[in-house]
Write an enzyme that holds these catalytic residues in place. Structure first.
Site, PDB file in Angstrom:
ATOM      1  N   GLU A  78       0.859  -1.194   0.000  1.00  0.00           N
ATOM      2  CA  GLU A  78       0.000   0.000   0.000  1.00  0.00           C
ATOM      3  C   GLU A  78       0.893   1.241   0.000  1.00  0.00           C
ATOM      4  O   GLU A  78       1.652   1.464   0.928  1.00  0.00           O
ATOM      5  CB  GLU A  78      -0.897  -0.024   1.250  1.00  0.00           C
ATOM      6  N   VAL A 121       2.006  -1.693  -6.302  1.00  0.00           N
ATOM      7  CA  VAL A 121       2.263  -2.815  -7.218  1.00  0.00           C
ATOM      8  C   VAL A 121       2.247  -2.257  -8.643  1.00  0.00           C
ATOM      9  O   VAL A 121       1.373  -1.459  -9.000  1.00  0.00           O
ATOM     10  CB  VAL A 121       1.197  -3.916  -7.044  1.00  0.00           C
ATOM     11  N   CYS A 204     -19.971   3.924  -4.841  1.00  0.00           N
ATOM     12  CA  CYS A 204     -21.170   4.506  -4.225  1.00  0.00           C
ATOM     13  C   CYS A 204     -21.981   5.331  -5.216  1.00  0.00           C
ATOM     14  O   CYS A 204     -21.945   6.569  -5.194  1.00  0.00           O
ATOM     15  CB  CYS A 204     -20.836   5.352  -3.004  1.00  0.00           C
ATOM     16  N   LYS A 349     -20.601  -0.875  -6.015  1.00  0.00           N
ATOM     17  CA  LYS A 349     -19.295  -0.834  -5.345  1.00  0.00           C
ATOM     18  C   LYS A 349     -19.355   0.054  -4.101  1.00  0.00           C
ATOM     19  O   LYS A 349     -19.346   1.282  -4.202  1.00  0.00           O
ATOM     20  CB  LYS A 349     -18.236  -0.325  -6.324  1.00  0.00           C
ATOM     21  N   ALA A 351     -18.409   0.192   0.481  1.00  0.00           N
ATOM     22  CA  ALA A 351     -17.738  -0.420   1.633  1.00  0.00           C
ATOM     23  C   ALA A 351     -18.675  -1.437   2.284  1.00  0.00           C
ATOM     24  O   ALA A 351     -18.237  -2.470   2.798  1.00  0.00           O
ATOM     25  CB  ALA A 351     -17.335   0.665   2.630  1.00  0.00           C
ATOM     26  N   CYS A 386     -26.641   1.382   0.320  1.00  0.00           N
ATOM     27  CA  CYS A 386     -26.377   2.773  -0.012  1.00  0.00           C
ATOM     28  C   CYS A 386     -27.235   3.649   0.890  1.00  0.00           C
ATOM     29  O   CYS A 386     -28.460   3.727   0.701  1.00  0.00           O
ATOM     30  CB  CYS A 386     -26.715   3.023  -1.477  1.00  0.00           C
TER      31      CYS A 386
HETATM   32  C1  LIG Z   1     -18.004  10.388  -1.780  1.00  0.00           C
HETATM   33  C2  LIG Z   1     -18.085   8.918  -1.462  1.00  0.00           C
HETATM   34  C3  LIG Z   1     -19.151   8.449  -0.721  1.00  0.00           C
HETATM   35  C4  LIG Z   1     -19.257   7.097  -0.438  1.00  0.00           C
HETATM   36  N1  LIG Z   1     -20.291   6.678   0.336  1.00  0.00           N
HETATM   37  C5  LIG Z   1     -20.383   5.386   0.695  1.00  0.00           C
HETATM   38  C6  LIG Z   1     -21.400   4.943   1.595  1.00  0.00           C
HETATM   39  O1  LIG Z   1     -22.211   5.740   2.057  1.00  0.00           O
HETATM   40  N2  LIG Z   1     -21.429   3.638   1.937  1.00  0.00           N
HETATM   41  C7  LIG Z   1     -20.520   2.747   1.459  1.00  0.00           C
HETATM   42  O2  LIG Z   1     -20.585   1.583   1.828  1.00  0.00           O
HETATM   43  N3  LIG Z   1     -19.535   3.120   0.585  1.00  0.00           N
HETATM   44  C8  LIG Z   1     -19.448   4.422   0.208  1.00  0.00           C
HETATM   45  N4  LIG Z   1     -18.439   4.826  -0.631  1.00  0.00           N
HETATM   46  C9  LIG Z   1     -17.628   3.808  -1.355  1.00  0.00           C
HETATM   47  C10 LIG Z   1     -16.514   3.206  -0.526  1.00  0.00           C
HETATM   48  O3  LIG Z   1     -15.714   4.198   0.047  1.00  0.00           O
HETATM   49  C11 LIG Z   1     -15.677   2.301  -1.422  1.00  0.00           C
HETATM   50  O4  LIG Z   1     -16.531   1.396  -2.092  1.00  0.00           O
HETATM   51  C12 LIG Z   1     -14.647   1.509  -0.632  1.00  0.00           C
HETATM   52  O5  LIG Z   1     -13.746   2.379   0.000  1.00  0.00           O
HETATM   53  C13 LIG Z   1     -13.893   0.559  -1.548  1.00  0.00           C
HETATM   54  O6  LIG Z   1     -12.895  -0.091  -0.845  1.00  0.00           O
HETATM   55  P1  LIG Z   1     -11.615  -0.699  -1.623  1.00  0.00           P
HETATM   56  O7  LIG Z   1     -10.743  -1.265  -0.582  1.00  0.00           O
HETATM   57  O8  LIG Z   1     -12.063  -1.513  -2.750  1.00  0.00           O
HETATM   58  O9  LIG Z   1     -10.935   0.618  -2.243  1.00  0.00           O
HETATM   59  P2  LIG Z   1     -10.264   1.798  -1.437  1.00  0.00           P
HETATM   60  O10 LIG Z   1     -10.847   1.916  -0.065  1.00  0.00           O
HETATM   61  O11 LIG Z   1     -10.380   2.983  -2.329  1.00  0.00           O
HETATM   62  O12 LIG Z   1      -8.763   1.350  -1.256  1.00  0.00           O
HETATM   63  C14 LIG Z   1      -7.920   1.030  -2.339  1.00  0.00           C
HETATM   64  C15 LIG Z   1      -6.494   1.078  -1.820  1.00  0.00           C
HETATM   65  O13 LIG Z   1      -5.623   0.544  -2.818  1.00  0.00           O
HETATM   66  C16 LIG Z   1      -4.458   1.334  -2.852  1.00  0.00           C
HETATM   67  N5  LIG Z   1      -3.827   1.177  -4.155  1.00  0.00           N
HETATM   68  C17 LIG Z   1      -4.159   1.769  -5.322  1.00  0.00           C
HETATM   69  N6  LIG Z   1      -3.306   1.401  -6.294  1.00  0.00           N
HETATM   70  C18 LIG Z   1      -2.423   0.541  -5.728  1.00  0.00           C
HETATM   71  C19 LIG Z   1      -1.305  -0.179  -6.217  1.00  0.00           C
HETATM   72  N7  LIG Z   1      -0.903  -0.067  -7.489  1.00  0.00           N
HETATM   73  N8  LIG Z   1      -0.621  -0.969  -5.365  1.00  0.00           N
HETATM   74  C20 LIG Z   1      -1.003  -1.089  -4.072  1.00  0.00           C
HETATM   75  N9  LIG Z   1      -2.052  -0.416  -3.558  1.00  0.00           N
HETATM   76  C21 LIG Z   1      -2.751   0.386  -4.375  1.00  0.00           C
HETATM   77  C22 LIG Z   1      -4.966   2.747  -2.599  1.00  0.00           C
HETATM   78  O14 LIG Z   1      -3.918   3.595  -2.150  1.00  0.00           O
HETATM   79  C23 LIG Z   1      -6.029   2.503  -1.548  1.00  0.00           C
HETATM   80  O15 LIG Z   1      -5.534   2.605  -0.238  1.00  0.00           O
HETATM   81  C24 LIG Z   1     -18.283   6.188  -0.913  1.00  0.00           C
HETATM   82  C25 LIG Z   1     -17.185   6.666  -1.639  1.00  0.00           C
HETATM   83  C26 LIG Z   1     -17.079   8.017  -1.912  1.00  0.00           C
HETATM   84  C27 LIG Z   1     -15.899   8.536  -2.673  1.00  0.00           C
END
Ligand SMILES: Cc1cc2nc3c(=O)[nH]c(=O)nc-3n(C[C@H](O)[C@H](O)[C@H](O)COP(=O)(O)OP(=O)(O)OC[C@H]3O[C@@H](n4cnc5c(N)ncnc54)[C@H](O)[C@@H]3O)c2cc1C
Length: 458
Positions: A78, A121, A204, A349, A351, A386
């Site tokens: 990360e 990565v 989201c 997509k 959390a 959501c």
């Molecule tokens: C404005 C907004 C509102 C939202 N509201 C909601 C809500 O109300 N309820 C809900 O459930 N979800 C909500 N979400 C969506 C939620 O935040 C995401 O779906 C969730 O964070 C996805 O998790 P993830 O681990 O897949 O990605 P992320 O949490 O985005 O994490 C991805 C990680 O991968 C790392 N990464 C990227 N590229 C590389 C690489 N090449 N090598 C290693 N690491 C890398 C990044 O640095 C990051 O830390 C919202 C999002 C936003 C932006």
């Protein structure tokens, strides 16, 4: 490709043999000094499990696995210093929560027993069980979990990168601009307020409209509502994919005079003239453009699978990590899993979706490692949620399967109605569940509570 460890041992051998032939004191001293400086971030080059990404999904998985498998058996690759709880950004943009509450230093949320490799990565070599990092180093694994999130393509809207954060143009989708939303809402004195939603998939998909409802209420409170023309521009043909919630949202838009523009996709901003240009995607005007002057513009850019995944053998035709939708195991590489926003799982997509996905993924991965009886849960059913914030004190708590588009509500009441209780749950309780339980691998979503609560209500 040679790993850096291989390169450095090759270098030591070469130095020793050269030294045997001709001793050069100055070079020897320089080499000795360099060797005595501890290698930054030195770590093993091989792990039982490598997790790519320390976001919501990566940490929910890495925490349980590292507790179970012991010290340094799990590595999290990360590059970021900060971990964000992005669901809070809708509240932050609305001025309802401080930005500081949405972030924590990565070092404070990284599982204690996992090895944090602070790099990105760059490439995957699943046939060799290896990933290559941005610094050229190679890390090998027995099992790989890809959780690298979604890529937000800011440059796909002409002039957006230059316009963002200035003269009323903002987005809740970036840590850099989310506080500008609050600022520009407060500064707004009337005129056109536009809110955009790009083609799906995005993370989201409700967030582009949530901020519109909050802003509308704040402008009513500030007595500027009568001077505001509020318009929602969506590339899709519906306000929400699940009919039960869409029906309620349509009633709210009608009652609060929020304009809905379907099949319209923002492609350009003209910051000098404060205009937004939209492509018309369907209907008689398909293929033409419409230009709207704006005084406030909340932009959600198009998103895609991250480029480094698209270019890898792990991706499907659309670029996402190609996994089985029930088990999250890769369709070709048995020891590879993916979850969260970067995966091909055909659900919304969020959390919330990851809470359920992570439980199933860990069940399968731990069964791969230890064998024996497989525990529950075994199949992911597309659960996602959501929380549709519709004002500063109300919310519609949409919970559904992205696979069937049918509601999967936890509480024994109609969650399509706006409520203060679900608003407070989302604003005050779920963030604590996120930091204290989900990131520690101890929260696998509300399925068990749903069963219990409905057992009493049915
Ligand atoms: C404005 C907004 C509102 C939202 N509201 C909601 C809500 O109300 N309820 C809900 O459930 N979800 C909500 N979400 C969506 C939620 O935040 C995401 O779906 C969730 O964070 C996805 O998790 P993830 O681990 O897949 O990605 P992320 O949490 O985005 O994490 C991805 C990680 O991968 C790392 N990464 C990227 N590229 C590389 C690489 N090449 N090598 C290693 N690491 C890398 C990044 O640095 C990051 O830390 C919202 C999002 C936003 C932006």
């Amino acid at each position: 490709m040679l790993s850096s460890t291989a390169l450095s041992s090759f270098g030591s051998a070469a130095r020793l043999s050269a030294r045997a032939h001709s001793f050069q004191p100055r070079r020897f001293l320089a080499q000795a000094a360099a060797a005595s400086v501890p290698k930054k971030d030195s770590h093993p080059s091989s792990y039982k499990v490598v997790v790519v990404g320390g976001g919501s999904a990566g940490l929910a998985v890495a925490s349980t696995l590292s507790r179970t498998l012991g010290d340094k058996a799990v590595a999290v690759v990360e590059p970021a210093d900060v971990h964000y709880y992005q669901p809070l950004w809708t509240f932050v943009g609305g001025g309802l929560k401080p930005f500081e509450e949405s972030k924590k230093p990565m070092k404070d949320v990284m599982p204690r027993k996992a090895q944090w490799i602070k790099e990105a990565v760059a490439t995957f070599a699943p046939e060799e069980n290896k990933v290559t990092l941005g610094n050229g180093e190679t890390i090998s694994y027995d099992y790989l979990v890809v959780a690298a999130g979604i890529q937000v393509n800011w440059d796909k809207i002409k002039n957006l990168p230059q316009a963002l954060g200035k003269n009323g143009v903002t987005s809740n989708y970036s840590a850099q601009s989310v506080e500008k939303t609050d600022e520009f809402i407060k500064e707004f004195k009337g005129g056109n307020a536009l809110f955009t939603m790009p083609p799906v998939p995005i993370k989201c998909a409700g967030a582009p409209q949530k901020i519109m409802y909050i802003a509308e209420e704040l402008w009513r409170d500030a007595n500027v509502r009568s001077k505001a023309n509020i318009q929602y521009y969506t590339a899709g043909g519906a306000i929400f994919p699940v009919a039960k919630y869409a029906n309620e949202l349509l009633k709210i838009c009608k009652k609060r005079d929020l304009g809905l523009n379907y099949f319209t996709n923002l492609t350009e901003i003209k910051p000098d003239s404060k205009e937004a240009v939209f492509d018309i995607l369907a209907g008689e005007a398909k293929g033409t453009q419409v230009t709207m002057p704006y005084d406030f513009l909340h932009v959600v850019p198009p998103m895609s699978a991250p480029d480094f995944i698209k270019a890898s053998p792990l991706s499907n035709a659309d670029g996402w990590v190609d996994v089985n939708k029930e088990t999250m195991r890769h369709t070709k590489f048995n020891n590879v899993y993916a979850l969260g926003d970067c995966s091909s799982l055909p659900t919304s997509k969020t959390a919330a979706a990851i809470t359920a996905q992570s439980g199933v993924l860990k069940t399968h991965l731990l069964h791969d490692i230890f064998g024996g009886e497989m525990s529950y849960p075994r199949k992911y059913d597309g659960y996602t949620s959501c929380p549709l914030i519709t004002g500063t004190e109300k919310l519609i708590l949409a919970e559904f399967s992205g696979y069937t588009l049918q509601p999967q509500e936890t509480f024994p009441f109609d969650q399509s109605k706006e409520r203060l209780s679900t608003y407070l749950l989302t604003k005050e309780i779920i963030p604590d569940i996120y930091w204290d339980s989900m990131l520690k691998g101890r929260w696998q979503g509300p399925a068990a509570y749903r069963k219990l609560l409905h057992a009493f209500s049915d």
